[in-house]
Design an enzyme around this catalytic site. Sequence first.
Site, PDB file in Angstrom:
ATOM      1  N   GLN A   1     -73.187  72.527 -34.290  1.00 20.31           N
ATOM      2  CA  GLN A   1     -74.578  72.979 -34.407  1.00 20.31           C
ATOM      3  C   GLN A   1     -75.145  73.163 -33.002  1.00 20.31           C
ATOM      4  OE1 GLN A   1     -75.822  73.327 -37.987  1.00 20.31           O
ATOM      5  NE2 GLN A   1     -73.587  73.443 -37.776  1.00 20.31           N
TER       6      GLN A   1
ATOM      7  N   ALA B   1     -83.114  71.105 -43.647  1.00 24.17           N
ATOM      8  CA  ALA B   1     -81.774  71.502 -43.203  1.00 24.17           C
ATOM      9  C   ALA B   1     -81.833  72.453 -42.006  1.00 24.17           C
ATOM     10  CB  ALA B   1     -81.017  72.139 -44.364  1.00 24.17           C
ATOM     11  N   HIS B   2     -80.651  72.780 -41.496  1.00 24.27           N
ATOM     12  CA  HIS B   2     -80.581  73.588 -40.270  1.00 24.27           C
ATOM     13  C   HIS B   2     -81.172  74.983 -40.461  1.00 24.27           C
ATOM     14  CE1 HIS B   2     -76.129  74.718 -41.443  1.00 24.27           C
ATOM     15  NE2 HIS B   2     -77.001  75.130 -42.325  1.00 24.27           N
ATOM     16  N   ASN B   3     -81.885  75.403 -39.409  1.00 27.76           N
ATOM     17  CA  ASN B   3     -82.487  76.734 -39.300  1.00 27.76           C
ATOM     18  C   ASN B   3     -83.609  77.011 -40.301  1.00 27.76           C
ATOM     19  OD1 ASN B   3     -79.278  77.398 -38.470  1.00 27.76           O
ATOM     20  ND2 ASN B   3     -80.878  78.081 -37.061  1.00 27.76           N
TER      21      ASN B   3
END
Length: 378
Positions: free
Chosen positions: A228, A269-271
């Site tokens: 990440q 969560a990511h993004n």
Amino acid sequence: MTVTLSDVADHLGITLTPASVSGAEGDDTAPALLSSPVTGLATLARAGSQQVAFLASDQYLAQLRATGAIAVILKPQHAEDSPVPCFITPDPYSAYAKLTHLFSHDKTELLFGDQTAKASGEGADAFIQNIHPSAHIASDARLGQGVCIGPNVVIGSGVQIGDGARIAAGTSVGSRSRIGRNVLIYPQASIYHDVIIGDRSIIHSHCTVGSDGFGFAPHRDGFIKIEQLGGVRIGSDVEIGAGTTIDRGALDDTVIGDGVKLDNQIQIAHNVEIGDHTVLAACVGIAGSTRVGKHCMIGGGVGIAGHLTICDQVNITGMTLVTKDISSPGVYSSGTAVEPNSNWRRNVARFRQLDGYIRTLINLEKEVRDLRERIEQR
């Protein structure tokens, strides 16, 4: 410092109005009343003779009529029902929120105690930079004026911390992260590397900001971890509740806008991108790369699938499952409400038969059409 009704009036910017139904003679706003001590806030039902209460809903009118509060914050249409003096405003809940600040304890004193000392320079809120001897701070970290660092805090290489920021015991701040002015981070929070936190934001205990997003590429031998490479950007005036996790972006950053309020135990969560002044209640889970607009309200336990877009000014009620884009402002819900178990079991059984019912209905409609055609042909 003793707080009086006069102080409350000044803090709210609202004139104290005499009781309408008290039956007492004379002026309830006389200096003797305005100088009465106020020890704090309480509900209408529990308020004592030195506490202020508020009424924001007709649901509690009966409690208003029996309250023992010294004064009540309420709407104009409720003033005649008040047996005690009142502060009249169109928005009692906002006035109550503002008044809580008058009675709030100083967070610096609570978290750092004797470690802090008031600065001798200008500004009543200025504190001398104070670092606990057990803290570990990288030699190239930059700390602003009036920063407080509690016991066993770890500050990584290249970190920048703004003036007046307070980082409480056991918190870690990873390399190259930037903490804004007057940020408050409670004990045992984990701020990973390359995280930006805007001015005046509050991070509660056991928050994790910047952990790896859930990224794995399927492979014949299992899964390959996707590193990440993004970070997390948190705006100004954000508050993040205890135990909430915000994952770092896979490539671009995960973004939390200005004024966003996150309750406890939320998973971002990511993004994910959350727009300015959006509010999320506890246990919301948002999957990767979803965009939530500005001024949204998302109820507790809502689940939002990944790669979706939710527009501005959307209200999603608790326990809703969102699996597609929402492009129009409004209130959205899913699921079934609670009911007696016997009813629920019958409804579940019928729901499982729904496909059969529909197929039967389609066949019946076809038979009716065929019958009509035969009749018309005669």
